[in-house]
Write an enzyme that holds these catalytic residues in place. Structure first.
Site, PDB file in Angstrom:
ATOM      1  CG  LEU A 114      -1.933  -1.105   1.362  1.00  0.00           C
ATOM      2  CD1 LEU A 114      -2.663  -1.003   2.707  1.00  0.00           C
ATOM      3  CD2 LEU A 114      -2.939  -1.072   0.218  1.00  0.00           C
ATOM      4  CG  ASP A 115      -0.138   4.978  -2.034  1.00  0.00           C
ATOM      5  OD1 ASP A 115      -0.505   5.502  -0.964  1.00  0.00           O
ATOM      6  OD2 ASP A 115      -0.813   5.026  -3.081  1.00  0.00           O
ATOM      7  CB  ILE A 116       3.661   6.830   1.789  1.00  0.00           C
ATOM      8  CG1 ILE A 116       4.023   7.370   3.187  1.00  0.00           C
ATOM      9  CG2 ILE A 116       3.361   7.950   0.799  1.00  0.00           C
ATOM     10  CD1 ILE A 116       5.325   8.143   3.224  1.00  0.00           C
ATOM     11  CB  THR A 164      -3.021   3.639   0.563  1.00  0.00           C
ATOM     12  OG1 THR A 164      -3.072   4.384  -0.657  1.00  0.00           O
ATOM     13  CG2 THR A 164      -4.208   2.694   0.614  1.00  0.00           C
TER      14      THR A 164
END
Length: 291
Positions: free
Chosen positions: A107-109, A111
């Site tokens: 998951l990106d930073i 999210t």
């Protein structure tokens, strides 16, 4: 008993079997100090190295597949370490002896939400492979005007830089005006795919949270930064999704009194971790001021 080398490397979490076959063919793998070629088999007592680094070689029969569900907060990154000193998702996970946690996707930073970890590298690779079509569900808050024509395009498919993509389903779930919530489902995990799909329609994602992976839901009582280990039934449900044999053992405690104390333990661990982080930040800030 010997096993195919690429299978052992995949189980160690280095990549899929196909990827490991390519690594072997490139001459990057050695057994007992000798560079080997594709087709080699290996036993548990032999020493394997990839690019000079020793790889743990433990037979599948002795390895217990463990899976954690983690509630990732915004601001954490999905790497084991970060040169900029940012928080990573691995910092709060329980320590292991003779094994390591492998992230099933990322998951990106910016999210938050459900992130799964496992000790079984081969299982992780299968879960992440697009061919398995494992559903991921996200709660997403959209800033901008959303109409039915836009939703239909997102269901039918739109062209992104890395190919066509679409949502399997879209359901409105609250909000009003230009700030509305939707639940969306897709079956692959391309980089920033949910955000890019919405942005292709001229709107912005202001909040994004993963709430389900397969049939594993993010538990409402699990605080951000908290984790819980899946029980044997849940582990085998996920293994069945990707055509892997059932697991027969688990490390999960079944003592009722311990189950009742799980929530308070999680909250204490999250609070303790946050206090350590804040203390470290204060020390660093004090050091900068003095300099």
């Amino acid at each position: 008993m010997s096993e195919k080398l690429q299978k052992v490397l995949a189980r160690a979490g280095l990549g899929s079997r196909r990827k490991m076959e390519a690594v072997i063919a490139e001459g990057r793998v050695s057994i007992d100090g000798k560079v080997v070629s594709l087709g080699e088999r290996v036993t548990e007592d032999q020493v394997i190295r990839v690019d000079g680094h020793m790889i743990k070689n433990k037979s599948a029969e002795k390895e217990i597949c463990r899976i954690l569900a983690y509630n990732k907060p915004e601001g954490e990154i999905c790497t084991r370490s970060d040169e900029e000193g940012r928080k990573t998702v691995f910092e709060r996970l329980p320590r292991l002896n003779g094994a390591r946690w492998i992230s099933i996707g990322r998951l990106d930073i910016n999210t938050s939400g459900l992130l799964l970890f496992t000790t079984d590298g081969e299982f992780a690779n299968k879960m992440m492979h697009p061919s398995q079509q494992v559903e991921r569900e996200y709660a997403v808050r959209i800033f901008g005007d959303v109409n039915e024509a836009m939703l239909n395009r997102l269901r039918m498919g739109v062209k992104l830089d890395d190919g066509e993509a679409k949502f399997l389903s879209i359901k409105e779930s609250g909000g009003e005006g230009i700030n509305r919530w939707f639940h969306v489902v897709l079956t692959e995990g391309r980089t920033r795919e949910v955000r890019r799909l919405w942005e292709s329609q001229g709107v912005q994602v202001s909040r994004l949270m993963r709430v389900r992976y397969g049939n594993i839901h993010l538990e409402k009582q699990l605080p951000q930064g908290g984790w819980i280990e899946l029980n044997l039934k849940e582990v085998n449900y996920l293994r069945k999704l990707v055509d892997m044999p059932k697991e027969t053992e688990t490390k999960v405690q079944v003592d009722i009194s311990k189950v009742k104390n799980t929530q308070s333990r999680i909250r204490r661990a999250v609070k303790k971790h946050s206090q350590h982080r804040k203390a470290g930040e204060r020390r660093r800030n004090t050091g900068r001021t003095r300099n």
